[in-house]
Design a protein around this motif. Structure first.
Motif, PDB file in Angstrom:
ATOM      1  N   TYR A  34       0.823  -1.211   0.000  1.00  0.00           N
ATOM      2  CA  TYR A  34       0.000   0.000   0.000  1.00  0.00           C
ATOM      3  C   TYR A  34       0.858   1.261   0.000  1.00  0.00           C
ATOM      4  O   TYR A  34       0.555   2.229  -0.677  1.00  0.00           O
ATOM      5  CB  TYR A  34      -0.921  -0.021   1.222  1.00  0.00           C
ATOM      6  CG  TYR A  34      -1.821   1.184   1.316  1.00  0.00           C
ATOM      7  CD1 TYR A  34      -2.849   1.369   0.412  1.00  0.00           C
ATOM      8  CD2 TYR A  34      -1.640   2.127   2.321  1.00  0.00           C
ATOM      9  CE1 TYR A  34      -3.692   2.469   0.491  1.00  0.00           C
ATOM     10  CE2 TYR A  34      -2.477   3.237   2.407  1.00  0.00           C
ATOM     11  CZ  TYR A  34      -3.491   3.400   1.494  1.00  0.00           C
ATOM     12  OH  TYR A  34      -4.317   4.486   1.569  1.00  0.00           O
ATOM     13  N   TRP A  57      -2.891  -2.095   3.881  1.00  0.00           N
ATOM     14  CA  TRP A  57      -4.057  -1.693   3.093  1.00  0.00           C
ATOM     15  C   TRP A  57      -5.242  -1.467   4.021  1.00  0.00           C
ATOM     16  O   TRP A  57      -5.579  -2.343   4.824  1.00  0.00           O
ATOM     17  CB  TRP A  57      -4.423  -2.786   2.089  1.00  0.00           C
ATOM     18  CG  TRP A  57      -3.512  -2.852   0.908  1.00  0.00           C
ATOM     19  CD1 TRP A  57      -2.352  -3.567   0.797  1.00  0.00           C
ATOM     20  CD2 TRP A  57      -3.684  -2.175  -0.327  1.00  0.00           C
ATOM     21  NE1 TRP A  57      -1.792  -3.368  -0.426  1.00  0.00           N
ATOM     22  CE2 TRP A  57      -2.593  -2.521  -1.148  1.00  0.00           C
ATOM     23  CE3 TRP A  57      -4.649  -1.311  -0.822  1.00  0.00           C
ATOM     24  CZ2 TRP A  57      -2.446  -2.030  -2.440  1.00  0.00           C
ATOM     25  CZ3 TRP A  57      -4.507  -0.824  -2.107  1.00  0.00           C
ATOM     26  CH2 TRP A  57      -3.414  -1.177  -2.909  1.00  0.00           C
ATOM     27  N   ARG A  61     -10.278  -0.338   1.015  1.00  0.00           N
ATOM     28  CA  ARG A  61      -9.617  -0.501  -0.287  1.00  0.00           C
ATOM     29  C   ARG A  61      -9.398  -1.978  -0.627  1.00  0.00           C
ATOM     30  O   ARG A  61      -8.644  -2.301  -1.537  1.00  0.00           O
ATOM     31  CB  ARG A  61      -8.273   0.234  -0.294  1.00  0.00           C
ATOM     32  CG  ARG A  61      -8.344   1.671   0.156  1.00  0.00           C
ATOM     33  CD  ARG A  61      -8.185   2.789  -0.825  1.00  0.00           C
ATOM     34  NE  ARG A  61      -7.400   2.654  -1.968  1.00  0.00           N
ATOM     35  CZ  ARG A  61      -6.298   3.368  -2.229  1.00  0.00           C
ATOM     36  NH1 ARG A  61      -5.822   4.239  -1.377  1.00  0.00           N
ATOM     37  NH2 ARG A  61      -5.672   3.215  -3.373  1.00  0.00           N
TER      38      ARG A  61
END
Length: 108
Positions: A34, A57, A61
């Motif tokens: 991420y 993350w 998402r």
């Protein structure tokens, strides 16, 4: 010959995304981090050669593609990966089920 075209970073990464840290037959996924948006073979490889700003993350998402099957190159959305029972939905290759012990290093 590499079964995928994604660049996977790390230490001694082979054609199916195995690395110096994880190299059994079923270690065949790479994770897009991420923090930097790049695929790495594992968290340790990212620590050794990555951006230095590891971030997981966020749950909102989890619909984004961030897991790569090293066997066929299929990119899985995070939620798809978490629900796949350690089997690629595209080629049926087995993933290491032990990776679930480390999911907190990649996903919220």
């Amino acid at each position: 010959m590499m079964p995928h075209t994604q660049k996977v970073l790390g230490l001694q990464v082979d054609e199916e995304t195995r690395c110096v840290h994880w190299h059994s037959e079923i270690d065949r996924i790479a994770i897009k981090f991420y923090c930097c948006g790049l695929y790495y073979a594992c968290f340790e490889c990212h620590e050794a050669t990555g951006c230095g700003k590891a971030a997981v993350w966020p749950k909102e998402r989890f619909d984004e593609k961030a897991v790569l099957c090293g066997s066929c190159g299929h990119q899985l959305a995070i939620q798809e990966y978490l629900e796949c029972a350690s089997v690629c939905p595209s080629c049926n290759s087995r993933f290491n089920p032990g990776c679930s012990l480390h999911k907190h290093l990649y996903f919220a």
